[in-house]
Enzyme design. Structure first.
Site, mmCIF file in Angstrom:
data_model
loop_
_atom_site.group_PDB
_atom_site.id
_atom_site.type_symbol
_atom_site.label_atom_id
_atom_site.label_comp_id
_atom_site.label_asym_id
_atom_site.label_seq_id
_atom_site.Cartn_x
_atom_site.Cartn_y
_atom_site.Cartn_z
ATOM 1 N N ASP A 1 47.162 64.474 26.749
ATOM 2 C CA ASP A 1 47.868 63.614 27.692
ATOM 3 C C ASP A 1 49.109 64.326 28.251
ATOM 4 O O ASP A 1 49.871 64.935 27.490
ATOM 5 C CB ASP A 1 48.296 62.337 26.954
ATOM 6 C CG ASP A 1 48.838 61.277 27.889
ATOM 7 O OD1 ASP A 1 48.069 60.791 28.729
ATOM 8 O OD2 ASP A 1 50.031 60.926 27.767
ATOM 9 N N GLU B 1 45.106 67.193 30.604
ATOM 10 C CA GLU B 1 45.474 66.324 31.726
ATOM 11 C C GLU B 1 46.718 66.956 32.352
ATOM 12 O O GLU B 1 47.833 66.711 31.924
ATOM 13 C CB GLU B 1 45.794 64.898 31.277
ATOM 14 C CG GLU B 1 45.996 63.989 32.487
ATOM 15 C CD GLU B 1 47.082 62.932 32.372
ATOM 16 O OE1 GLU B 1 47.093 62.013 33.187
ATOM 17 O OE2 GLU B 1 47.950 63.029 31.480
HETATM 18 C C1 GLC Z 1 48.720 59.811 31.204
HETATM 19 C C2 GLC Z 1 47.769 58.695 30.893
HETATM 20 C C3 GLC Z 1 48.341 57.420 31.416
HETATM 21 C C4 GLC Z 1 49.667 57.182 30.723
HETATM 22 C C5 GLC Z 1 50.598 58.365 30.879
HETATM 23 C C6 GLC Z 1 51.734 58.303 29.922
HETATM 24 O O1 GLC Z 1 48.852 60.032 32.563
HETATM 25 O O2 GLC Z 1 46.514 58.963 31.415
HETATM 26 O O3 GLC Z 1 47.497 56.332 31.221
HETATM 27 O O4 GLC Z 1 50.281 56.034 31.245
HETATM 28 O O5 GLC Z 1 49.949 59.573 30.613
HETATM 29 O O6 GLC Z 1 51.268 58.544 28.624
#
Ligand code: GLC
Length: 563
Positions: free
Chosen positions: A231, A289
């Site tokens: 994340d 991500e």
């Molecule tokens: C990422 C997740 C999202 C979350 C954010 C903070 O972007 O996919 O859902 O709100 O991180 O953790």
């Protein structure tokens, strides 16, 4: 619903690309894997409390096996106050009681492996919950507590420290800083949170933070997971001195490099994580991500000694537009080639408007829209977009419910909404709840078979016909289109392999490209086009007609051909 040609399913081997599928034995399984994102709170509710859970996921694993995916990625199910739907983790080694228990997680992993499905779990290293022991101690012990060094605490600006330490905005809106109250009741230092105030950012300069996360990775690897989705992988390292950005609105994509995103220092962390992963047998992986300014910067995360994959958000953000799609496909493949990593492709996830809705209106909506648009048009394009994606070399990510052609729920009542960004001014548009509405499994029942006790977000009337039950066995359904497509991809070894496509001549707005033994034709325009024959029709997202040597490709339709 449009018709397509159903291809026979093999249904016997879980491996794509013709490899054998025994977890731990297939090297590089992830290079062309189709990975299905489960958002646990909205997938299936095993205990009837209105909230999805791990037992619910476990019960439905055979559905995923039959769908034909290679792996399941589970969004967070860890102990959490749920300020951001579990992306605020209070204990990285515990399961939140609303999702189940550690034995339930182990049983899920074991069952998935028994079916030949890999399991990827989310790890959230940029920030913890404000309820994490370290942060609670940092607050309780006050200024000077060593625990404060594990986060970013700073005195405020202004005579009385009443202004935030710098001008950074939170992704969810408002400033990225919240002021603390000292144990004696007076206003104290501020702490950094790039997301909600309940999500304080870790200080990754602190060795205890780095050591703790390597230990967390090992904890889950020991339990048998096949990998991690990282994340906010681009956010861990902040520029020295936390310099101001000088105003401007924060965007996820298309930013210049920000002092809190995509800093070069993050790569050292991932090199050390790669060593942790490589110490385990069985080809364990990590996917970043990472919202970076360009695909070339994304490629840095997947250099040979770093991570295995990174999400392709440039692809996700591209409109249903032929030239734009061709360009992003080319730049993505070109960016990955020098580092030898597979390209990845994704159309939907839990943070963006579902692609059946993004494509339902005029182009250029980016990742979010509040407009329901033309549902028929949106679904037609979504089906075509999916067949295009699944014909590309590399690995593809599916988000639960897209195989049902679900639209975003754009008219949720405000009182039902839970996305934290909805409650903060001026942030992301705050409409992520619309893609998180629980899945319809059956035609009947209070929550269309999601569970026995309602659903935490209201499901729209009219979802009965979108349910798994209604679509199963209907050759024109979107569910059967996905099943057929994944079966073809599995039988056709060339489909996910390689790192390039061969573009063939095509009319304006039409994409035609060859892969080994295979041609994909995509009409992104609103009118039918006549194209030459491209072999034997394998599968199409709409009613293709063959006229001797010619083929009529209807508007917004993709067809796959065996050559
Ligand atoms: C990422 C997740 C999202 C979350 C954010 C903070 O972007 O996919 O859902 O709100 O991180 O953790």
């Amino acid at each position: 619903m449009t018709q397509h040609l159903a291809a026979p399913r093999t249904g016997t081997t879980a491996a794509s690309g013709g490899h054998t599928e025994t977890p731990g034995h297939r090297t590089g399984w992830w290079q062309d894997a189709v990975i299905y994102q489960v958002y646990p709170r909205s997938f299936a509710d095993g205990n009837g409390d209105g909230m999805g859970d791990l037992d619910g996921v476990r019960d439905r694993l055979p559905y995923l096996k039959e769908l034909g995916v290679d792996a399941v990625w589970l969004s967070p199910f860890y102990a959490s106050p749920q300020a951001d739907a579990g992306y605020d983790v209070a204990d990285y080694r515990a399961i939140d009681p609303m999702f189940g228990t550690l034995p339930a997680a182990q049983a899920l992993i074991a069952d998935a492996h028994g079916l030949g499905l890999r399991v990827i779990v989310d790890v959230v290293p940029n920030h913890s919950s404000e309820q994490h022991t370290w942060f609670r101690r940092a607050i309780e012990e006050g200024p000077g507590s060593p625990m404060r060094e594990r986060y970013h605490f700073r005195p405020g600006k202004g005579d009385g420290g009443e202004l935030p330490p710098n001008d950074w905005p939170s992704v969810f809106g408002g400033p990225a800083w919240t002021r603390t109250t000292d144990p004696d009741g007076t206003p104290g230092d501020w702490y950094l949170h790039l997301f909600a105030p309940e999500q304080p950012d870790f200080n990754w300069e602190h060795p205890a933070v780095a050591e703790e996360f390597r230990s967390i990775l090992r904890f889950w690897l020991d339990l048998g997971v096949d990998g991690f989705r990282i994340d906010v992988a681009h956010g861990l390292v902040k520029a020295p001195g936390l310099p101001d950005i000088g105003g401007g609105k924060l965007r996820l994509l298309g930013n210049d490099i920000m002092p809190f995103f995509d800093q070069d220092g993050v790569h050292e962390i991932y090199r050390s994580w790669r060593q942790v992963l490589d110490a385990y047998a069985g080809d364990r992986i990590a996917v970043a991500e990472a919202w970076t300014p360009t695909v070339e910067r994304t490629a840095h995360y997947v250099r040979p000694d770093e991570l295995h994959q990174a999400f392709n958000f440039q692809y996700l953000s591209t409109s249903w537009d032929g030239p734009a799609l061709r360009e992003v496909i080319e730049t993505s493949l070109a960016a990955m080639r020098p580092v030898g990593a597979p390209a990845t492709w994704v159309l939907s996830n839990h943070d963006v408007t579902r692609h059946a809705t993004r494509f339902a209106g005029p182009p250029g909506v980016g990742t979010q829209t509040r407009e329901a648009g033309d549902r028929v048009l949106g679904l037609r394009r979504a089906r075509a977009a999916t067949l295009l994606m699944l014909a590309l070399p590399g690995s593809a990510y599916l988000y639960q419910g897209e195989e049902l052609g679900l639209p975003d729920v754009t008219d949720l009542p405000d009182e039902a909404r839970q996305d934290p960004s909805f409650f903060r001014a001026d942030g992301q548009d705050g409409f992520r709840d619309g893609c998180r509405v629980p899945i319809p499994w059956t035609r009947a029942g209070e929550s269309y078979g999601f569970g026995a006790g309602g659903s935490w977000l209201p499901q729209p009337a009219g979802w009965a016909e979108l349910s798994v039950e209604a679509q199963t066995g209907d050759p024109g359904s979107t569910l059967e289109l996905y099943r057929s497509a994944l079966a073809v991809r599995r039988r056709q070894p060339g489909l996910g392999a390689g790192s390039s496509v061969e573009w063939l001549d095509a009319p304006e707005g039409v994409l035609v490209f060859a892969r080994p033994g295979f041609v994909c034709t995509v009409n992104t325009t609103g009118t039918a086009v006549r194209i030459g024959a491209h072999g034997r029709l394998l599968l199409a997202s709409g009613p293709v007609t063959e006229n001797g040597a010619d083929t009529d490709l209807p508007p917004d339709t993709t067809a796959w051909w065996a050559v």
